[in-house]
Design a protein around this motif. Structure first.
Motif, short mmCIF file in Angstrom:
data_model
loop_
_atom_site.label_atom_id
_atom_site.label_comp_id
_atom_site.label_asym_id
_atom_site.label_seq_id
_atom_site.Cartn_x
_atom_site.Cartn_y
_atom_site.Cartn_z
N LEU A 217 -5.69 -1.42 6.15
CA LEU A 217 -5.84 -0.40 5.11
C LEU A 217 -4.49 0.09 4.62
CD1 LEU A 217 -8.83 1.76 6.44
CD2 LEU A 217 -8.81 0.26 4.44
N SER A 218 -3.54 0.25 5.56
CA SER A 218 -2.21 0.71 5.17
C SER A 218 -1.54 -0.28 4.24
CB SER A 218 -1.34 0.93 6.41
OG SER A 218 -1.87 1.94 7.23
N ILE A 219 -1.65 -1.57 4.59
CA ILE A 219 -1.06 -2.61 3.74
C ILE A 219 -1.73 -2.61 2.37
CG2 ILE A 219 -0.80 -5.10 3.44
CD1 ILE A 219 -0.53 -5.30 6.50
N ALA A 220 -3.07 -2.46 2.36
CA ALA A 220 -3.80 -2.44 1.10
C ALA A 220 -3.40 -1.24 0.25
CB ALA A 220 -5.30 -2.42 1.36
N ILE A 221 -3.30 -0.05 0.91
CA ILE A 221 -2.93 1.17 0.19
C ILE A 221 -1.52 1.05 -0.37
CG2 ILE A 221 -2.40 3.62 0.48
CD1 ILE A 221 -4.76 3.75 2.46
N ILE A 222 -0.59 0.55 0.44
CA ILE A 222 0.79 0.39 -0.02
C ILE A 222 0.85 -0.58 -1.20
CG2 ILE A 222 3.06 -0.53 0.61
CD1 ILE A 222 2.53 0.54 3.45
N SER A 223 0.11 -1.69 -1.08
CA SER A 223 0.09 -2.68 -2.16
C SER A 223 -0.50 -2.09 -3.44
CB SER A 223 -0.72 -3.89 -1.71
OG SER A 223 -0.81 -4.84 -2.75
N ILE A 224 -1.63 -1.37 -3.28
CA ILE A 224 -2.26 -0.76 -4.45
C ILE A 224 -1.36 0.30 -5.06
CG2 ILE A 224 -4.19 0.67 -5.22
CD1 ILE A 224 -5.90 -0.78 -3.10
N SER A 225 -0.75 1.14 -4.19
CA SER A 225 0.11 2.22 -4.69
C SER A 225 1.31 1.66 -5.44
CB SER A 225 0.58 3.11 -3.54
OG SER A 225 1.53 2.45 -2.73
N GLU A 226 1.87 0.54 -4.94
CA GLU A 226 3.00 -0.07 -5.63
C GLU A 226 2.58 -0.58 -7.01
OE1 GLU A 226 4.53 -3.05 -3.06
OE2 GLU A 226 5.76 -1.65 -1.89
N LYS A 227 1.39 -1.20 -7.07
CA LYS A 227 0.90 -1.71 -8.35
C LYS A 227 0.63 -0.55 -9.32
CE LYS A 227 -1.13 -5.99 -6.57
NZ LYS A 227 -2.37 -6.76 -6.33
N VAL A 228 0.00 0.51 -8.80
CA VAL A 228 -0.28 1.69 -9.64
C VAL A 228 1.02 2.31 -10.11
CG1 VAL A 228 -1.20 4.04 -9.65
CG2 VAL A 228 -2.52 2.18 -8.60
N SER A 229 2.00 2.41 -9.20
CA SER A 229 3.29 3.00 -9.56
C SER A 229 3.99 2.20 -10.64
CB SER A 229 4.17 3.09 -8.30
OG SER A 229 5.38 3.73 -8.59
N VAL A 230 3.94 0.87 -10.52
CA VAL A 230 4.56 0.00 -11.53
C VAL A 230 3.86 0.15 -12.87
CG1 VAL A 230 4.92 -2.40 -12.22
CG2 VAL A 230 5.45 -1.69 -9.89
N ILE A 231 2.52 0.21 -12.84
CA ILE A 231 1.75 0.38 -14.08
C ILE A 231 2.10 1.70 -14.75
CG2 ILE A 231 -0.57 0.74 -15.01
CD1 ILE A 231 -1.57 -1.26 -12.88
N LYS A 232 2.12 2.79 -13.94
CA LYS A 232 2.46 4.11 -14.48
C LYS A 232 3.89 4.13 -14.99
CE LYS A 232 -1.27 6.58 -14.05
NZ LYS A 232 -1.90 7.22 -15.22
N TRP A 233 4.79 3.50 -14.25
CA TRP A 233 6.20 3.44 -14.67
C TRP A 233 6.31 2.76 -16.04
CZ3 TRP A 233 9.46 -0.72 -15.68
CH2 TRP A 233 10.83 -0.42 -15.78
N SER A 234 5.67 1.61 -16.18
CA SER A 234 5.70 0.89 -17.46
C SER A 234 5.10 1.74 -18.57
CB SER A 234 4.94 -0.43 -17.33
OG SER A 234 5.53 -1.26 -16.36
N GLU A 235 4.01 2.44 -18.24
CA GLU A 235 3.33 3.28 -19.23
C GLU A 235 4.24 4.39 -19.73
OE1 GLU A 235 -0.23 6.60 -19.05
OE2 GLU A 235 -0.47 4.75 -17.86
N TYR A 236 4.93 5.05 -18.82
CA TYR A 236 5.76 6.18 -19.22
C TYR A 236 7.08 5.73 -19.85
CZ TYR A 236 2.42 9.19 -16.93
OH TYR A 236 1.27 9.85 -16.58
N ILE A 237 7.61 4.60 -19.42
CA ILE A 237 8.79 4.05 -20.10
C ILE A 237 8.44 3.73 -21.55
CG2 ILE A 237 10.40 2.11 -20.21
CD1 ILE A 237 11.02 4.10 -17.99
N GLY A 238 7.24 3.16 -21.74
CA GLY A 238 6.77 2.88 -23.09
C GLY A 238 6.66 4.15 -23.93
N LYS A 239 6.14 5.22 -23.32
CA LYS A 239 6.01 6.49 -24.04
C LYS A 239 7.38 7.03 -24.44
CE LYS A 239 3.09 9.62 -22.69
NZ LYS A 239 2.33 10.56 -21.84
#
Length: 347
Positions: free
Chosen positions: A54-76
């Motif tokens: 679960l920890s590996i899954a959460i870390i993996s998901i959080s990294e993907k979410v963080s990258v998506i959010k980062w790209s979204e806000y850089i775009g903004k």
């Protein structure tokens, strides 16, 4: 004899039975204890493996979410600099990504007639719930003899102390309050480059503006009319009735709005290298359409809902140059006000 012997045998049998029962009980107890220990170890093992997975899954998901959010806000951020910030561009982004969020920091600069001038560092944090910007608290002036009207026309500065250019709406009558910074050129001297905002007497098309500005002047930004018609009346001088409590109504005079450069929307005519952009309105229209300002797109587009170059009405521009070239702007009849922003050394 026989009874005694039988009784002895019976006693021995009972003793043996007791011993066997005890041995059996001990074996069962040991087996039970072993089973419990094994069960506990197995439960701990399963829990540990589940936790790791679960920890590996959460870390993996959080990294993907963080990258998506980062790209979204850089775009903004990039979108915002496309439609705002005369001569202002974002520099390199520095990011600190964490679980389901992070922090983005970027420096900004202005391109002033061949020179890059640092204009501040900006930071915001983001997570699943959105983004959070630092709040800049202005200083309340309460120990001055100036009137409210005089305070309304005070110069404003960014958070590193650089003067903000100001625009004057063409449909508002400012009386004798129009700013004329072209009169300062002689005092500034010949060893400087600067940007200056020009406010027009009325709205013009982009093509008309290109023919109005002298060739030696570097036109870098178009100030676009982005106000709803219903809102324009509130930008003029008027009397506002305010309820002071206890049934008392006080008439408070509201002074005409000014539009400072950090509030204005417009079109960049140059890129971050100072190169002239061909068809600059296309970047502006695309940014409005794809960004978080679709309401602004609809306001400028008008009743047909499709924004084209013909819908864009220019109320003013920003130009850059040195003292001698900017003197060409003096006495041009369509310029109602001029406001100098960043000034930098030529060399």
């Amino acid at each position: 004899m026989t009874d005694k012997n039988n009784g002895g045998y019976q006693d021995q049998d009972r003793a043996l039975d007791i011993i066997f029962e005890e041995l059996k009980g001990n074996k069962i107890s040991k087996a039970v204890r072993k089973a419990k220990i094994f069960s506990t170890i197995r439960t701990i093992g399963i829990s540990l493996i589940t936790f790791i997975v679960l920890s590996i899954a959460i870390i993996s998901i959080s990294e993907k979410v963080s990258v998506i959010k980062w790209s979204e806000y850089i775009g903004k951020i990039n979108h915002s600099y496309t439609i705002q910030g005369p001569n202002k561009f974002p520099g390199m982004f520095q990011s600190y990504r964490g679980y389901f969020g992070g922090e983005v920091e970027h420096k900004t600069f202005k391109y002033i007639h061949g020179k890059r001038v640092y204009t501040g560092t900006y930071t915001f944090q983001y997570n699943l719930l959105g983004e959070k910007h630092p709040q800049w608290n202005g200083t309340l002036i309460n120990n001055t003899n100036m009137t409210d009207e005089e305070l309304n026309y005070l110069p404003r500065y960014n958070h590193i102390g650089q003067k903000l250019m100001v625009f004057y709406y063409p449909y508002v009558d400012y009386g004798n309050r129009y700013q004329n910074d072209l009169s300062l050129l002689e005092d500034i001297g010949n060893e400087k480059y600067m940007e200056i905002a020009l406010s027009f007497d009325e709205e013009y098309s982009m093509d008309e503006v290109e023919g109005m500005i002298p060739e030696n002047i570097n036109l870098t930004w178009y100030w676009v009319n982005s106000e709803e018609e219903s809102h324009k009346s509130t930008q003029k001088r008027y009397i506002d009735e305010q309820d002071m409590g206890n049934g008392e109504i006080k008439e408070v005079e509201q002074y005409p709005d000014l539009c400072y450069e950090d509030q204005a929307y417009g079109i960049k005519a140059i890129n971050e290298y100072g190169e002239k952009i061909e068809k600059p309105e296309e970047n502006f229209i695309k940014a409005l359409k794809n960004g978080d300002v679709t309401s602004l797109y609809n306001i400028i587009a008008g009743s047909d809902g499709t924004l084209t170059k013909e819908d864009i009405k220019v109320q003013g521009v920003v130009v850059t140059g040195d003292t001698e070239s900017l003197k060409l702007l003096e006495d041009l009849p369509f310029i109602k006000a001029t406001s100098i922003g960043v000034i930098t050394d030529k060399y």
